[in-house]
Every structure is written in structure tokens, then in C-alpha cells.
Design a protein around this motif. Structure first.
Motif, PDB file in Angstrom:
ATOM      1  N   LEU A  20       0.685   4.876 -15.624  1.00  0.00           N
ATOM      2  CA  LEU A  20      -0.468   5.630 -15.118  1.00  0.00           C
ATOM      3  C   LEU A  20      -0.831   5.131 -13.717  1.00  0.00           C
ATOM      4  O   LEU A  20      -1.169   5.923 -12.830  1.00  0.00           O
ATOM      5  N   SER A  21      -0.737   3.802 -13.554  1.00  0.00           N
ATOM      6  CA  SER A  21      -1.039   3.214 -12.259  1.00  0.00           C
ATOM      7  C   SER A  21      -0.041   3.716 -11.205  1.00  0.00           C
ATOM      8  O   SER A  21      -0.419   4.037 -10.070  1.00  0.00           O
ATOM      9  N   ALA A  22       1.223   3.825 -11.612  1.00  0.00           N
ATOM     10  CA  ALA A  22       2.256   4.321 -10.697  1.00  0.00           C
ATOM     11  C   ALA A  22       2.014   5.795 -10.356  1.00  0.00           C
ATOM     12  O   ALA A  22       2.179   6.209  -9.203  1.00  0.00           O
ATOM     13  N   ALA A  23       1.581   6.562 -11.358  1.00  0.00           N
ATOM     14  CA  ALA A  23       1.294   7.984 -11.122  1.00  0.00           C
ATOM     15  C   ALA A  23       0.136   8.120 -10.139  1.00  0.00           C
ATOM     16  O   ALA A  23       0.137   8.983  -9.260  1.00  0.00           O
ATOM     17  N   PHE A  24      -0.849   7.228 -10.297  1.00  0.00           N
ATOM     18  CA  PHE A  24      -1.998   7.223  -9.365  1.00  0.00           C
ATOM     19  C   PHE A  24      -1.525   6.888  -7.959  1.00  0.00           C
ATOM     20  O   PHE A  24      -1.869   7.575  -6.993  1.00  0.00           O
ATOM     21  N   LEU A  26      -6.655  14.677 -11.499  1.00  0.00           N
ATOM     22  CA  LEU A  26      -7.920  14.183 -10.941  1.00  0.00           C
ATOM     23  C   LEU A  26      -7.700  13.455  -9.614  1.00  0.00           C
ATOM     24  O   LEU A  26      -8.493  13.586  -8.679  1.00  0.00           O
ATOM     25  N   THR A  27      -6.603  12.693  -9.529  1.00  0.00           N
ATOM     26  CA  THR A  27      -6.340  11.945  -8.303  1.00  0.00           C
ATOM     27  C   THR A  27      -6.054  12.903  -7.139  1.00  0.00           C
ATOM     28  O   THR A  27      -6.594  12.744  -6.040  1.00  0.00           O
ATOM     29  N   ARG A  28      -5.252  13.894  -7.386  1.00  0.00           N
ATOM     30  CA  ARG A  28      -4.935  14.867  -6.318  1.00  0.00           C
ATOM     31  C   ARG A  28      -6.198  15.603  -5.876  1.00  0.00           C
ATOM     32  O   ARG A  28      -6.390  15.872  -4.693  1.00  0.00           O
ATOM     33  N   ASN A  29      -7.046  15.932  -6.850  1.00  0.00           N
ATOM     34  CA  ASN A  29      -8.325  16.579  -6.520  1.00  0.00           C
ATOM     35  C   ASN A  29      -9.156  15.698  -5.611  1.00  0.00           C
ATOM     36  O   ASN A  29      -9.737  16.158  -4.626  1.00  0.00           O
ATOM     37  N   ARG A  30      -9.201  14.392  -5.948  1.00  0.00           N
ATOM     38  CA  ARG A  30     -10.011  13.468  -5.143  1.00  0.00           C
ATOM     39  C   ARG A  30      -9.434  13.333  -3.726  1.00  0.00           C
ATOM     40  O   ARG A  30     -10.175  13.367  -2.747  1.00  0.00           O
ATOM     41  N   VAL A  31      -8.137  13.216  -3.623  1.00  0.00           N
ATOM     42  CA  VAL A  31      -7.503  13.081  -2.310  1.00  0.00           C
ATOM     43  C   VAL A  31      -7.766  14.330  -1.471  1.00  0.00           C
ATOM     44  O   VAL A  31      -8.129  14.242  -0.287  1.00  0.00           O
ATOM     45  N   ASN A  45     -10.202   3.420 -10.762  1.00  0.00           N
ATOM     46  CA  ASN A  45     -11.428   3.411 -11.545  1.00  0.00           C
ATOM     47  C   ASN A  45     -12.438   4.430 -11.025  1.00  0.00           C
ATOM     48  O   ASN A  45     -13.128   5.087 -11.797  1.00  0.00           O
ATOM     49  N   ASP A  46     -12.519   4.574  -9.659  1.00  0.00           N
ATOM     50  CA  ASP A  46     -13.445   5.566  -9.076  1.00  0.00           C
ATOM     51  C   ASP A  46     -13.123   6.961  -9.587  1.00  0.00           C
ATOM     52  O   ASP A  46     -14.008   7.752  -9.887  1.00  0.00           O
ATOM     53  N   VAL A  47     -11.831   7.231  -9.630  1.00  0.00           N
ATOM     54  CA  VAL A  47     -11.409   8.586 -10.004  1.00  0.00           C
ATOM     55  C   VAL A  47     -11.628   8.837 -11.496  1.00  0.00           C
ATOM     56  O   VAL A  47     -12.099   9.892 -11.910  1.00  0.00           O
ATOM     57  N   MET A  48     -11.300   7.818 -12.307  1.00  0.00           N
ATOM     58  CA  MET A  48     -11.329   8.029 -13.758  1.00  0.00           C
ATOM     59  C   MET A  48     -12.655   7.665 -14.418  1.00  0.00           C
ATOM     60  O   MET A  48     -12.898   8.033 -15.546  1.00  0.00           O
TER      61      MET A  48
END
Lengths: 229, 288
Positions: free
Chosen positions: B148-152, B37-42, B70-73
Motif C-alpha cells: 500500500l505504501s508503494a502504491a501511495f 484517494l491519493t490521485r485525488n489529493r495530488v 496518513n493525511d490522505v487516509m
């Protein structure tokens, strides 16, 4: 002595036990016989507090049955009482952990006697081997009384002989044994007393030696008279 | 006490494999979902704002704001799915904890009921096991939040990213605040309600095991009706005393904390009643 007084048990509308009174003494082997559905297994489970009584009472050495009695009264049901994932060794450890009366040395002796592999998983045991493990777990307790439900049911001739030999061994000596069986001919010579159940009542109760001497009859002869009359 | 602890230890020993599987699944799913999801958002931000609208990063940050976890998830069911799955699996395991000992070829329940200790030890050991499994899963979820925070963080360029701590993460995702309440009152309330629920479930299982299917289910329904009556007692009294139109006024007459105290008290009564009923059934009525 295990004393059963006026025990009644009802499952819904079916009265399985009707006013049963009997005794099983230490140092005696008492056999409960009866046709299928006569209430033998229910009586054993009722004695052990595994099914509630509809009436009557059970006493062990003069005291009402309570959870502490599981140290002195062992029950060997006709089903395995350990989870399938456990090994035979883990079963022995479990017994040692939970029962003060567990005798580790006797447990090992029984394992050797029945030639059980401690590494085997409970779920992989054949019916005969499972029956032997059940006996190990029951007889490994230094209990005054041992109750067994159909110890010979559905197992091969040699295993049956092996198990029957336990009855004549020092493993049973001085204990009170109450057991049910359909294979009476295999153990008739070992039994002291017979209690015949029929449709939830005691049809006849006698000492084998007495009936042999007085009437010259075997247990099977008396069973035929009672159940085929 | 000793046998109770041994029973808890044994039950946990039997539960560790499904628990480990659930933890593994949660970790893999949440990590994959965060990265995806993060990569998609970026990619979306780069394509729509930085390339098509030719915004500078500084303008993007000023106008739209940095990308936060939080925006992403937020409200993404994929992220909360493993948590929901954990809750469902634990709920099923709560039932399985009893029935596995009764059903099947091996009847472990014979041995458990023939242990030379009060049967309440067995009951409380099973109840404790459920609580410990829930806490283990929640603790695991807490432990993987920094991961998870580090992965983000690894998936978003530094200049676009809003840094958040693991605690902030836990406080921003609604479902997480339910399983990880931030104050002790909420903690006691949520887990107290949860344990009362488990006690009710156990009472139902033991009713069924004591009286078997037909009578057991009838007993279960009667018991649930009694509990329902108890829990809705304030509303029922209100209904009887006032006209339905005034019901709202009746509820509004209580401050929220009064309402919560009243409901907590009733839930505590229901929990205690369920424990008492279960212990009574185990001692006097259970049948194998």
C-alpha cells in the motif's frame, strides 16, 4: 454387552423414554421397533451420549459410557455425518485420522461392496448412496457394537436389498447390532431379538426363534398384536 | 493433543476459502482506495495550489507540508472499511463455525461428538481456529502495508511526498493500532478481551444448542445478566457504598493501570467461567 438400565428421557414436558431397561449382546442382531415417536431414535442417541439422559445409566461391557467407547461402539444415524464438500475418499481419510479402530482394508472392501465412487462429493449423493456411505463409515470401524437408526429409510428396493445383505455377511459377524427399522419384513429372517417400544416403554421383548417355535408367529404378527391391540 | 491438532487442521482446511476471499477483497479494496484517494489529493494540490495560487513546490511544502499517507487516509472510512468488514465476517464465522455442523442436510456434529477423544478437544479446536483466522488476517494486513505504501509512493511525485515506512503507517491509522497493538501489554489486553468475548459467544451458542430455542435463549439471557453483573461489580459496589454523586470520585480514586488490571481480572474470570460452562455443556448437556 450394551446394557440400558432404567433410562428416562424428557424433552421439556414430554416424557419420551420412561424407565427403559434392555440389553444388546455381541453376536446378536437386536431390532428396536415401534411406531413413529415411540422413542427408538432417542434411545439410540441416548446410548451414544448424543443427548443427555434424564435418568438411568448406559453400560458397555460393564463400564459406564465414555468418549473412548466411540472406538468400540459405532453409530450409523439416518442422516449423513460428513460435510457436503468432502469427497467419499476424504471421509475415509478422516475416519482413519481420528479412529484407531478404523480398518482401512475393510473400508476399501466396503466401498467396493457398495460400489461407491471415492471421488464423489458427499453433498451430491442420493439418499440411497448416502445411506451406503453411512454404512461404510460405521462398519469400517472395528467396533464390537454397531447401532443403526433406520438404515432402510426412504431408499429404493435394490439399495435396501443391498444393505440388508450386509446383515448376513461377515461384516456383521461377531458384532452386536442394535438397529431401528419400520421395514421389518425385509430383515425379519436376519434378526435374533426384537424389542418393541410403545410410548416410551418396552411393550414386549422376545427372541424371534422362540416366538416362532413356541407360538408359530412372525415378528409382524406380534407387532400387530402389540400395536393394534 | 494429537486429535486436537488434527481438528484445528481440519477446521482451518474448511475455513481457507472464505479467508482467502476476505484477504483478496481486502487487498483489492485497499489498493484501489489508496490509489484513488491519493490521485485525488495530488490533483487537488496541483489544481488549487500549484496552478491557481501559482505556488512553487518548495513553497507548498514549506507552507502546507508534504502529502503523507496518513493525511490522505486519515479518518477515511473507505480505507478502514475492509478491516471493519474483516472483523464483521470473522464474528459471523465464529457463529457459523458451530451452526454449520448442526444445520442443513448433513449433520457433521454427529461425527464430531462421536470422536473418541474428550469433547474439550473439539471446543478448543474451534476456539483456536478463530484465533488463527484473526491472526492470519492481521498478518495479511501487515504484509500488504508495504504494498500500500508503494502504491501511495507511485501515485505522488517524489518532491510532494512524505516518505513513511510500513511500521509508521501501522502506527498512524487508529483502527490498525487496535488490531496491531505495538506493545505486548496492549496485545494481550486486546486479544485477551477478544477471546473472552468469543468464549462468551460460544457459551451462548452451546446453551442454545443444549436447551434449544426457548429454554436456550432464556439460559443465554440469564448467563449474559450474570456476566454483566460480574463486569459491573466494581461500579455496583461503588453505587451501593457511596452516593451517586461520589461515583466519579470512586472511579477517579483508581489509577488507570489499576482500573485496567481490575477490569482485565474480571474479564479473565468471565472468560474462564464461559470456557467452564461450555465444556460442561458439551460433556453433559449437548443434544443433537
Amino acid at each position: 454387552m450394551i446394557r440400558v438400565e432404567h433410562v428416562r428421557k424428557r424433552f421439556g414436558r414430554k416424557q419420551v423414554l420412561r424407565d427403559i431397561s434392555m440389553e444388546a449382546r455381541r453376536g446378536e442382531i437386536t431390532c428396536l421397533v415401534g411406531t413413529n415417536g415411540s422413542g427408538k431414535s432417542t434411545l439410540l442417541r441416548a446410548i451414544m451420549g448424543l443427548t443427555p439422559l434424564s435418568g438411568g445409566r448406559v453400560e458397555v461391557d460393564g463400564a459406564a459410557f465414555h468418549h473412548g467407547m466411540y472406538e468400540k461402539v459405532a453409530f450409523i444415524p439416518d442422516t449423513l455425518t460428513m460435510p457436503p464438500g468432502m469427497t467419499v475418499r476424504a471421509c475415509m481419510t478422516f475416519m482413519q485420522d481420528f479412529y484407531r479402530s478404523w480398518e482401512a482394508a475393510r473400508g476399501e472392501e466396503l466401498l467396493a461392496f457398495f460400489k461407491l465412487d471415492p471421488a464423489s462429493r458427499v453433498g451430491s449423493l442420493s439418499k440411497g448412496t448416502a445411506a451406503k456411505l453411512n454404512l461404510v463409515l460405521g462398519l469400517g470401524l472395528n467396533a464390537d457394537y454397531v447401532l443403526m437408526d433406520e438404515p432402510f429409510s426412504g431408499i429404493d428396493l435394490f439399495s435396501r436389498e443391498h444393505i440388508a445383505s450386509v446383515f448376513a455377511s461377515e461384516l456383521i459377524e461377531d458384532r452386536g447390532v442394535l438397529f431401528t427399522t419400520h421395514e421389518i419384513q425385509d430383515v425379519e429372517h436376519l434378526i435374533d431379538k426384537v424389542v418393541m417400544l410403545d410410548q416410551g416403554v418396552i411393550a414386549k421383548e422376545f427372541y424371534c426363534e422362540d416366538i416362532r417355535q413356541r407360538e408359530g408367529k412372525s415378528v409382524l404378527d406380534v407387532m400387530r398384536e402389540v400395536y393394534q391391540a | 493433543m494429537n486429535r486436537y491438532l488434527k481438528l484445528v487442521h481440519m477446521e482451518l482446511g474448511r475455513a481457507w476459502k472464505p479467508l482467502a476471499a476476505l484477504m483478496g477483497l481486502t487487498l483489492v479494496m485497499q489498493l484501489a482506495i489508496v490509489v484513488y484517494l491519493t490521485r485525488n489529493r495530488v490533483a487537488f494540490v496541483k489544481r488549487n495550489y500549484l496552478e491557481e495560487q501559482q505556488m512553487s513546490v518548495a513553497t507548498f511544502v514549506q507552507k502546507i507540508g508534504r502529502i503523507s499517507f496518513n493525511d490522505v487516509m486519515m479518518d477515511n472510512m473507505l480505507f478502514t472499511a475492509p478491516i471493519v468488514l474483516g472483523i464483521v465476517v470473522l464474528l459471523l464465522y465464529t457463529l457459523f463455525l458451530w451452526y454449520r455442523d448442526w444445520l442443513g442436510k448433513n449433520m457433521f456434529i454427529y461425527r464430531l461428538l462421536m470422536l473418541p477423544s474428550a469433547r474439550s478437544d473439539l471446543y478448543f479446536a474451534k476456539l483456536t481456529t478463530v484465533l488463527l483466522l484473526v491472526f492470519s488476517l492481521v498478518a495479511f494486513q501487515m504484509a500488504i502495508l508495504p504494498l500500500l505504501s508503494a502504491a501511495f509512493a507511485a501515485s505522488v511525485p517524489y518532491e510532494l511526498r512524505e516518505s513513511v515506512t510500513a511500521v509508521e503507517l501501522a502506527s498512524e491509522i487508529e483502527l490498525l493500532t487496535l488490531v496491531l497493538p505495538f506493545n505486548w501489554k496492549d496485545f494481550l489486553l486486546y486479544y485477551g478481551f477478544g477471546m473472552a468475548g468469543v468464549a462468551v459467544l460460544y457459551a451462548c451458542v452451546l446453551l442454545e444448542r443444549s436447551y434449544k430455542i426457548v429454554r436456550g435463549i432464556a439460559g443465554m439471557l440469564v448467563y449474559l445478566a450474570i456476566i454483566g453483573l460480574l463486569l459491573f461489580l466494581p461500579a455496583i459496589i461503588g453505587l451501593l457504598l457511596f452516593l451517586p454523586a461520589i461515583i466519579d470520585v470512586y472511579w477517579m480514586a483508581l489509577y488507570p493501570w489499576e482500573l485496567i488490571t481490575l477490569q482485565s481480572g474480571l474479564v479473565a474470570v468471565v472468560g474462564a467461567l464461559s470456557v467452564w460452562l461450555s465444556l460442561y455443556l458439551m460433556k453433559h448437556k449437548i443434544t443433537v
